[in-house]
Design a protein around this motif. Sequence first.
Motif, PDB file in Angstrom:
ATOM      1  N   VAL A 183       0.849  -1.192   0.000  1.00 23.19           N
ATOM      2  CA  VAL A 183       0.000   0.000   0.000  1.00 23.19           C
ATOM      3  C   VAL A 183       0.883   1.240   0.000  1.00 23.19           C
ATOM      4  CG1 VAL A 183      -1.906  -1.139   1.223  1.00 23.19           C
ATOM      5  CG2 VAL A 183      -0.190   0.111   2.516  1.00 23.19           C
ATOM      6  N   ASN A 184       0.330   2.332  -0.505  1.00 24.20           N
ATOM      7  CA  ASN A 184       1.074   3.583  -0.446  1.00 24.20           C
ATOM      8  C   ASN A 184       0.830   4.240   0.916  1.00 24.20           C
ATOM      9  OD1 ASN A 184      -1.337   5.164  -0.548  1.00 24.20           O
ATOM     10  ND2 ASN A 184      -1.332   5.043  -2.791  1.00 24.20           N
ATOM     11  N   ARG A 185       1.516   5.323   1.176  1.00 24.08           N
ATOM     12  CA  ARG A 185       1.427   5.987   2.483  1.00 24.08           C
ATOM     13  C   ARG A 185      -0.001   6.413   2.817  1.00 24.08           C
ATOM     14  NH1 ARG A 185       5.055   7.823   5.989  1.00 24.08           N
ATOM     15  NH2 ARG A 185       6.756   7.600   4.533  1.00 24.08           N
ATOM     16  N   ALA A 186      -0.712   6.989   1.848  1.00 26.73           N
ATOM     17  CA  ALA A 186      -2.085   7.448   2.103  1.00 26.73           C
ATOM     18  C   ALA A 186      -2.993   6.278   2.478  1.00 26.73           C
ATOM     19  CB  ALA A 186      -2.626   8.185   0.882  1.00 26.73           C
ATOM     20  N   GLN A 187      -2.860   5.160   1.771  1.00 27.59           N
ATOM     21  CA  GLN A 187      -3.663   3.975   2.101  1.00 27.59           C
ATOM     22  C   GLN A 187      -3.312   3.455   3.487  1.00 27.59           C
ATOM     23  OE1 GLN A 187      -2.324   1.865  -1.399  1.00 27.59           O
ATOM     24  NE2 GLN A 187      -4.404   1.812  -2.227  1.00 27.59           N
ATOM     25  N   GLY A 188      -2.028   3.462   3.817  1.00 29.54           N
ATOM     26  CA  GLY A 188      -1.592   3.025   5.142  1.00 29.54           C
ATOM     27  C   GLY A 188      -2.168   3.908   6.236  1.00 29.54           C
ATOM     28  N   ASN A 189      -2.171   5.211   6.005  1.00 31.11           N
ATOM     29  CA  ASN A 189      -2.755   6.142   6.981  1.00 31.11           C
ATOM     30  C   ASN A 189      -4.254   5.907   7.139  1.00 31.11           C
ATOM     31  OD1 ASN A 189      -0.276   7.314   7.508  1.00 31.11           O
ATOM     32  ND2 ASN A 189      -0.577   8.962   6.039  1.00 31.11           N
ATOM     33  N   ASP A 190      -4.950   5.637   6.034  1.00 30.42           N
ATOM     34  CA  ASP A 190      -6.383   5.333   6.106  1.00 30.42           C
ATOM     35  C   ASP A 190      -6.626   4.054   6.892  1.00 30.42           C
ATOM     36  OD1 ASP A 190      -6.945   7.582   4.581  1.00 30.42           O
ATOM     37  OD2 ASP A 190      -7.281   6.463   2.715  1.00 30.42           O
ATOM     38  N   LEU A 191      -5.768   3.072   6.697  1.00 29.81           N
ATOM     39  CA  LEU A 191      -5.886   1.812   7.431  1.00 29.81           C
ATOM     40  C   LEU A 191      -5.705   2.040   8.929  1.00 29.81           C
ATOM     41  CD1 LEU A 191      -6.166  -1.272   7.488  1.00 29.81           C
ATOM     42  CD2 LEU A 191      -3.701  -1.397   7.078  1.00 29.81           C
ATOM     43  N   VAL A 192      -4.705   2.811   9.291  1.00 31.73           N
ATOM     44  CA  VAL A 192      -4.478   3.122  10.709  1.00 31.73           C
ATOM     45  C   VAL A 192      -5.697   3.809  11.309  1.00 31.73           C
ATOM     46  CG1 VAL A 192      -3.129   4.549  12.301  1.00 31.73           C
ATOM     47  CG2 VAL A 192      -1.965   3.182  10.559  1.00 31.73           C
ATOM     48  N   SER A 193      -6.251   4.760  10.602  1.00 28.96           N
ATOM     49  CA  SER A 193      -7.440   5.471  11.097  1.00 28.96           C
ATOM     50  C   SER A 193      -8.606   4.515  11.306  1.00 28.96           C
ATOM     51  CB  SER A 193      -7.850   6.576  10.128  1.00 28.96           C
ATOM     52  OG  SER A 193      -6.867   7.570  10.092  1.00 28.96           O
ATOM     53  N   ALA A 194      -8.819   3.616  10.360  1.00 32.21           N
ATOM     54  CA  ALA A 194      -9.919   2.658  10.478  1.00 32.21           C
ATOM     55  C   ALA A 194      -9.680   1.684  11.638  1.00 32.21           C
ATOM     56  CB  ALA A 194     -10.090   1.882   9.171  1.00 32.21           C
ATOM     57  N   LEU A 195      -8.449   1.244  11.814  1.00 28.31           N
ATOM     58  CA  LEU A 195      -8.148   0.286  12.879  1.00 28.31           C
ATOM     59  C   LEU A 195      -8.256   0.906  14.268  1.00 28.31           C
ATOM     60  CD1 LEU A 195      -5.176  -1.651  11.272  1.00 28.31           C
ATOM     61  CD2 LEU A 195      -7.482  -2.538  11.747  1.00 28.31           C
ATOM     62  N   GLU A 196      -8.062   2.209  14.370  1.00 23.55           N
ATOM     63  CA  GLU A 196      -8.193   2.870  15.667  1.00 23.55           C
ATOM     64  C   GLU A 196      -9.605   2.738  16.233  1.00 23.55           C
ATOM     65  OE1 GLU A 196      -6.761   6.826  14.807  1.00 23.55           O
ATOM     66  OE2 GLU A 196      -4.728   6.304  15.413  1.00 23.55           O
ATOM     67  N   ALA A 197     -10.579   2.504  15.388  1.00 23.87           N
ATOM     68  CA  ALA A 197     -11.972   2.379  15.829  1.00 23.87           C
ATOM     69  C   ALA A 197     -12.339   0.939  16.216  1.00 23.87           C
ATOM     70  CB  ALA A 197     -12.907   2.863  14.728  1.00 23.87           C
ATOM     71  N   VAL A 198     -11.472  -0.018  15.956  1.00 20.94           N
ATOM     72  CA  VAL A 198     -11.775  -1.426  16.244  1.00 20.94           C
ATOM     73  C   VAL A 198     -11.692  -1.678  17.741  1.00 20.94           C
ATOM     74  CG1 VAL A 198     -10.986  -3.807  15.934  1.00 20.94           C
ATOM     75  CG2 VAL A 198     -11.010  -2.234  13.990  1.00 20.94           C
ATOM     76  N   ARG A 199     -12.742  -2.264  18.276  1.00 27.00           N
ATOM     77  CA  ARG A 199     -12.791  -2.644  19.687  1.00 27.00           C
ATOM     78  C   ARG A 199     -13.233  -4.101  19.761  1.00 27.00           C
ATOM     79  NH1 ARG A 199     -10.378   1.295  19.706  1.00 27.00           N
ATOM     80  NH2 ARG A 199     -10.763   3.258  20.720  1.00 27.00           N
ATOM     81  N   ALA A 200     -12.699  -4.827  20.741  1.00 26.07           N
ATOM     82  CA  ALA A 200     -13.057  -6.229  20.936  1.00 26.07           C
ATOM     83  C   ALA A 200     -12.820  -6.592  22.390  1.00 26.07           C
ATOM     84  CB  ALA A 200     -12.221  -7.124  20.014  1.00 26.07           C
ATOM     85  N   PRO A 201     -13.495  -7.637  22.870  1.00 31.15           N
ATOM     86  CA  PRO A 201     -13.293  -8.048  24.255  1.00 31.15           C
ATOM     87  C   PRO A 201     -11.884  -8.614  24.469  1.00 31.15           C
ATOM     88  CG  PRO A 201     -14.727  -9.597  23.100  1.00 31.15           C
ATOM     89  CD  PRO A 201     -14.480  -8.450  22.170  1.00 31.15           C
TER      90      PRO A 201
END
Length: 103
Positions: A46-64
């Motif tokens: 992935v390019n840098r922008a895609q990587g940054n988008d991935l990080v942003s999306a993963l920050e919202a992931v919550r699990a027990p």
Amino acid sequence: MHRLFVALRPPEAIRDPLIDTMEGLDGARWQSDEQLHLTLRFVGEVNRAQGNDLVSALEAVRAPCFTLQLRGVGTFERKGRTTAPWAGVEESEPLAILHRRVE
């Protein structure tokens, strides 16, 4: 381009026996403690922008919270030669939930 994957860092109680197991494998590519991980999703190039988008999306992931238990070890091989060790983990519903949310 960056080659990315989503992973968890296992606790020390899991990492220590893995490091000990690697010491008995001749010809394997050794991994340091810092490199040990549980892959949840291979992303790929992935390019840098895609990587940054991935990080942003993963920050919202919550699990027990859950406990990891090792289940099986083996080696990756290429052309009949051992290249690196791997270890499996026991399946659990909380881990499956996290995996689905990462996906």
